[in-house]
Motif scaffolding. Structure first.
Motif, short mmCIF file in Angstrom:
data_model
loop_
_atom_site.label_atom_id
_atom_site.label_comp_id
_atom_site.label_asym_id
_atom_site.label_seq_id
_atom_site.Cartn_x
_atom_site.Cartn_y
_atom_site.Cartn_z
N TYR A 1 0.79 -1.41 0.07
CA TYR A 1 0.13 -0.12 -0.09
C TYR A 1 0.82 1.45 0.00
CZ TYR A 1 -4.62 -2.58 0.60
OH TYR A 1 -5.60 -3.08 0.37
N GLU A 2 1.89 1.28 0.88
CA GLU A 2 2.88 2.44 0.77
C GLU A 2 3.43 2.99 -0.63
OE1 GLU A 2 6.82 4.54 3.06
OE2 GLU A 2 6.08 2.36 3.44
N PHE A 3 3.54 1.62 -1.43
CA PHE A 3 4.50 2.05 -2.50
C PHE A 3 3.45 1.78 -3.96
CE2 PHE A 3 7.74 0.99 -0.06
CZ PHE A 3 8.28 2.28 0.39
N GLY A 4 2.13 1.40 -3.65
CA GLY A 4 1.36 1.20 -4.56
C GLY A 4 1.60 0.02 -5.55
N GLU A 5 2.39 -1.11 -5.06
CA GLU A 5 2.53 -2.22 -5.61
C GLU A 5 1.61 -3.48 -5.62
OE1 GLU A 5 6.34 -3.37 -3.78
OE2 GLU A 5 7.50 -1.58 -4.59
N GLY A 6 0.91 -3.70 -6.61
CA GLY A 6 -0.21 -4.69 -6.80
C GLY A 6 -1.74 -4.09 -6.16
N VAL A 7 -1.30 -2.93 -5.48
CA VAL A 7 -3.03 -2.57 -5.08
C VAL A 7 -2.74 -0.76 -5.20
CG1 VAL A 7 -3.17 -3.96 -3.37
CG2 VAL A 7 -1.58 -2.14 -2.75
N LYS A 8 -3.64 0.02 -5.31
CA LYS A 8 -3.70 1.52 -5.27
C LYS A 8 -2.85 1.79 -4.20
CE LYS A 8 -6.72 5.34 -5.54
NZ LYS A 8 -8.01 6.02 -5.48
N LEU A 9 -1.97 2.71 -4.39
CA LEU A 9 -1.22 3.57 -3.24
C LEU A 9 -2.29 4.28 -2.06
CD1 LEU A 9 1.81 5.56 -3.39
CD2 LEU A 9 0.01 6.72 -2.47
N ASP A 10 -2.13 3.70 -0.86
CA ASP A 10 -2.75 4.13 0.15
C ASP A 10 -2.07 4.40 1.36
OD1 ASP A 10 -4.86 4.50 2.11
OD2 ASP A 10 -6.43 3.33 0.93
N TYR A 11 -1.57 5.56 1.77
CA TYR A 11 -0.84 5.61 2.97
C TYR A 11 -1.52 5.35 4.34
CZ TYR A 11 2.69 7.93 0.20
OH TYR A 11 3.59 8.43 -0.91
N ARG A 12 -2.92 5.62 4.32
CA ARG A 12 -3.60 4.98 5.38
C ARG A 12 -3.61 3.73 5.62
NH1 ARG A 12 -8.64 3.39 6.10
NH2 ARG A 12 -9.19 3.84 3.98
N LYS A 13 -3.89 2.98 4.66
CA LYS A 13 -3.89 1.37 4.56
C LYS A 13 -2.60 1.03 5.11
CE LYS A 13 -7.96 0.48 2.06
NZ LYS A 13 -8.52 0.02 0.62
N ALA A 14 -1.42 1.53 4.43
CA ALA A 14 -0.12 1.14 4.69
C ALA A 14 0.44 1.31 6.23
CB ALA A 14 0.87 2.02 4.00
N LEU A 15 -0.03 2.49 6.76
CA LEU A 15 0.16 2.74 8.13
C LEU A 15 -0.71 1.84 9.14
CD1 LEU A 15 1.70 4.73 10.03
CD2 LEU A 15 0.09 6.23 9.95
N PHE A 16 -1.90 1.35 8.54
CA PHE A 16 -2.73 0.54 9.56
C PHE A 16 -2.10 -0.83 9.51
CE2 PHE A 16 -6.03 -2.99 9.22
CZ PHE A 16 -6.47 -2.78 10.34
N TRP A 17 -1.44 -1.30 8.48
CA TRP A 17 -1.01 -2.81 8.46
C TRP A 17 0.41 -2.64 9.08
CZ3 TRP A 17 -3.83 -6.64 8.45
CH2 TRP A 17 -5.09 -6.58 7.69
N TYR A 18 1.23 -1.55 8.63
CA TYR A 18 2.38 -1.50 9.65
C TYR A 18 2.36 -1.59 10.84
CZ TYR A 18 5.12 -0.14 5.34
OH TYR A 18 5.78 -0.07 4.08
N LYS A 19 1.20 -1.02 11.52
CA LYS A 19 1.01 -0.85 12.99
C LYS A 19 0.71 -2.05 13.74
CE LYS A 19 0.53 4.09 13.84
NZ LYS A 19 -0.26 5.26 14.39
N LYS A 20 -0.15 -2.69 12.70
CA LYS A 20 -0.61 -4.20 13.27
C LYS A 20 0.70 -5.06 13.45
CE LYS A 20 -5.14 -4.63 12.94
NZ LYS A 20 -6.12 -5.24 13.93
N SER A 21 1.57 -4.77 12.48
CA SER A 21 2.69 -5.83 12.44
C SER A 21 3.91 -5.23 13.44
CB SER A 21 3.59 -5.53 10.96
OG SER A 21 4.74 -6.27 10.98
N ALA A 22 4.08 -3.86 13.49
CA ALA A 22 4.75 -3.24 14.45
C ALA A 22 4.39 -3.62 16.01
CB ALA A 22 5.06 -1.68 14.27
N ASP A 23 3.25 -3.72 16.11
CA ASP A 23 2.70 -3.93 17.41
C ASP A 23 3.23 -5.28 17.82
OD1 ASP A 23 1.48 -1.32 17.90
OD2 ASP A 23 -0.28 -2.06 17.51
N GLN A 24 3.60 -5.98 17.01
CA GLN A 24 3.99 -7.61 17.29
C GLN A 24 5.40 -7.70 17.39
OE1 GLN A 24 1.87 -10.79 15.48
NE2 GLN A 24 0.85 -9.42 14.32
#
Length: 109
Positions: free
Chosen positions: A34-57
């Motif tokens: 999502y951050e780089f728009g690779e295979g999906v539409k670029l979406d920083y909000r979604k990128a941050l959402f998934w990064y935070k899920k991962s980072a919290d682990q």
């Protein structure tokens, strides 16, 4: 019935399933997509959402990527203090990108 005109690449589809089930690596990879728009539409909000899920682990690359997003102001208001906090978490795990980003953050103030 309306069907989507976008067909996700197989790897994105698989990572999305793995991410929903809580796999930190898949969550981080989905964030990158999502951050780089690779295979999906670029979406920083979604990128941050998934990064935070991962980072919290404790996923160091996701933590470093969150720090970089805050450092650059990608989809968020640039905040060097927040960037530094995330980068420090990743750097303590040996993430070299985070170490580099910390150096830049300290140089910039």
């Amino acid at each position: 019935m309306k069907t989507s005109s976008v067909i996700l690449p197989f790897s994105i589809w698989i990572n999305r399933i793995r991410a929903v089930f809580g796999q930190a690596e898949a969550q981080s990879l989905l964030g990158e997509a999502y951050e780089f728009g690779e295979g999906v539409k670029l979406d920083y909000r979604k990128a941050l959402f998934w990064y935070k899920k991962s980072a919290d682990q404790g996923h160091d690359r996701a933590q470093a990527n969150i720090g970089a997003m805050y450092q650059r102001g990608d989809g968020v208001e640039a905040d060097l203090d927040v960037a530094r906090q995330w980068s420090e978490l990743a750097a303590t795990q040996g993430n070299l990108t985070a170490v580099q980003n910390l150096g830049i953050a300290y140089l910039l103030g």
